[in-house]
Design a protein around this motif. Sequence first.
Motif, short mmCIF file in Angstrom:
data_model
loop_
_atom_site.label_atom_id
_atom_site.label_comp_id
_atom_site.label_asym_id
_atom_site.label_seq_id
_atom_site.Cartn_x
_atom_site.Cartn_y
_atom_site.Cartn_z
N TYR A 196 0.59 -1.42 0.16
CA TYR A 196 0.01 -0.24 0.40
C TYR A 196 0.74 1.14 0.15
O TYR A 196 1.89 1.30 0.80
CB TYR A 196 -1.06 -0.01 1.71
CG TYR A 196 -2.17 -1.05 1.24
CD1 TYR A 196 -3.03 -0.50 0.60
CD2 TYR A 196 -1.65 -2.47 1.77
CE1 TYR A 196 -4.60 -1.32 0.63
CE2 TYR A 196 -2.86 -3.35 1.60
CZ TYR A 196 -4.45 -2.42 1.01
OH TYR A 196 -5.16 -3.80 0.66
N LEU A 197 0.58 1.79 -1.10
CA LEU A 197 1.44 3.65 -1.03
C LEU A 197 -0.43 4.75 -0.46
O LEU A 197 -0.88 4.28 -1.17
CB LEU A 197 1.69 3.37 -2.24
CG LEU A 197 2.82 2.40 -2.99
CD1 LEU A 197 2.90 2.95 -4.29
CD2 LEU A 197 4.03 2.16 -2.42
N SER A 198 0.61 5.53 -0.21
CA SER A 198 0.03 7.08 0.18
C SER A 198 0.32 8.30 -0.56
O SER A 198 2.04 8.32 0.17
CB SER A 198 0.05 7.22 1.44
OG SER A 198 -1.20 8.05 2.17
N VAL A 244 -7.57 3.54 -4.48
CA VAL A 244 -7.06 3.13 -5.74
C VAL A 244 -6.49 1.51 -5.64
O VAL A 244 -5.40 2.26 -5.22
CB VAL A 244 -6.77 4.12 -6.90
CG1 VAL A 244 -6.72 4.07 -7.72
CG2 VAL A 244 -7.05 6.12 -6.27
N THR A 245 -7.30 0.74 -6.44
CA THR A 245 -6.05 -0.11 -7.36
C THR A 245 -5.38 0.06 -8.33
O THR A 245 -5.63 0.46 -9.33
CB THR A 245 -6.89 -1.56 -6.80
OG1 THR A 245 -7.66 -1.47 -5.70
CG2 THR A 245 -6.34 -3.22 -6.95
N VAL A 246 -3.49 -0.36 -8.12
CA VAL A 246 -3.16 0.21 -9.39
C VAL A 246 -2.67 -1.61 -9.98
O VAL A 246 -1.99 -2.51 -9.21
CB VAL A 246 -1.42 0.60 -8.66
CG1 VAL A 246 -0.95 0.82 -9.61
CG2 VAL A 246 -2.50 2.24 -8.12
N LEU A 281 -3.14 3.74 -2.45
CA LEU A 281 -3.25 3.42 -3.79
C LEU A 281 -2.91 1.88 -2.71
O LEU A 281 -1.67 0.98 -2.41
CB LEU A 281 -1.78 3.52 -4.59
CG LEU A 281 -2.35 4.24 -5.75
CD1 LEU A 281 -1.97 6.16 -4.39
CD2 LEU A 281 -1.02 4.83 -6.39
N LYS A 282 -3.59 0.45 -3.28
CA LYS A 282 -3.21 -0.71 -3.35
C LYS A 282 -2.34 -0.83 -4.74
O LYS A 282 -2.64 -0.95 -5.49
CB LYS A 282 -4.39 -1.57 -3.65
CG LYS A 282 -4.35 -3.21 -2.86
CD LYS A 282 -5.74 -3.78 -2.58
CE LYS A 282 -5.64 -5.34 -1.97
NZ LYS A 282 -4.63 -6.73 -3.06
N TRP A 283 -1.24 -1.78 -4.39
CA TRP A 283 -0.09 -1.47 -4.77
C TRP A 283 -0.43 -3.18 -6.06
O TRP A 283 0.82 -4.09 -5.25
CB TRP A 283 1.07 -1.22 -4.29
CG TRP A 283 2.25 -1.43 -5.67
CD1 TRP A 283 3.37 -2.53 -5.52
CD2 TRP A 283 2.32 -0.90 -6.55
NE1 TRP A 283 4.31 -2.03 -6.48
CE2 TRP A 283 3.78 -0.92 -7.27
CE3 TRP A 283 1.90 0.08 -6.48
CZ2 TRP A 283 4.17 -0.14 -7.96
CZ3 TRP A 283 2.47 1.61 -8.42
CH2 TRP A 283 3.26 1.29 -8.38
#
Length: 340
Positions: A33-35, A311-313, A336-338
């Motif tokens: 997960y990224l922010s 957001v799912t990437v 973001l779900k990586w």
Amino acid sequence: MINTVYRLSAPKFFEEVFVEETDFNKVIVRPRYLSICQADQRYFNGNRPPEVLNQKLPMALFHEAVGEVIYSPDESFEVGDNVVMIPNTPTETDDVILENYLRSSKFRSSGYDGFMSEYVFMDSDRLVKLPKDINLEVTAFTELISVGVHAISRFKMFSHKRKEKIGVWGDGSFGYIVSLLLKYIFPESEVYIFGVNYDRLAYFSFTDKRFKVNEVPDDLKIDHAFECVGSTKAQDAINQIIDIINPQGSISLLGVSEYNVPINTRMVLEKGLNIFGSSRSGYVDFKDSVNLYSEHPQLINYFENLITTRVTVNEISDVNKAFELDSQSKFGKTVLKWDI
């Protein structure tokens, strides 16, 4: 081992770069997960001086992230451990200067590749293990939380013992984080939030009082203050704090401004005020933040209220979409779900 790094090479344009990794003395982490941080937004949109962009790009973005350990060269971590990744990377130690203030330290996504890659190779002291079953969406922005923890640790050093009323200026995400941390770290203190927007102030239900900055009672006084405004409004916030704060109070400056900020130094002198700045954070602050998650699990629920966009990437275009959605949000964090 070939690693894919996704670098911003020009505003709003990412490219895949294949990097050969050979140092297997490092822990290998798969981002989960990224922010998005405002600094990421400025790079993505090209809102930095051209000479800065020319110097720092191409560069992988994101310094707020958690991931899963897929390889560890020793027993520091086990495969499958969820960890928060520390972007500050010191190259030396100092008996006096903290790692986040050493001018020689490197910082990911600020001149050095951030966490936007297939795998991240990191030293074990740049990782903190997370409790099992914790909300990874929230812990994705532990870096921002740790900056608040760091500022409060410095506040403990510089402030006097009277902490009956503490004010926080700034009704954005960071003001929310600092206010919430203060409520839990100083449970006997009253925490007041000062902002400009009723809708955003509504999120601060856990504070003792909420004020619009143009509706502050004339007789209101506070003992200490945290400025989380920054930019062009920092001047107004700091000077209002100087007017309201009691003598010998401490003012923590946390808002980043691109401009010189004029303040009422006469009253700083007359009141004997202590003004100090804090920036970024280090290993100890990340560790303390994760400890707070365990000691006060209800914090996670409050922090979850900050997540306004998910957001799912699956491909790079999803990252562009996340940045566009984030720019439209007036409050909160985009996570973001990586899955790329």
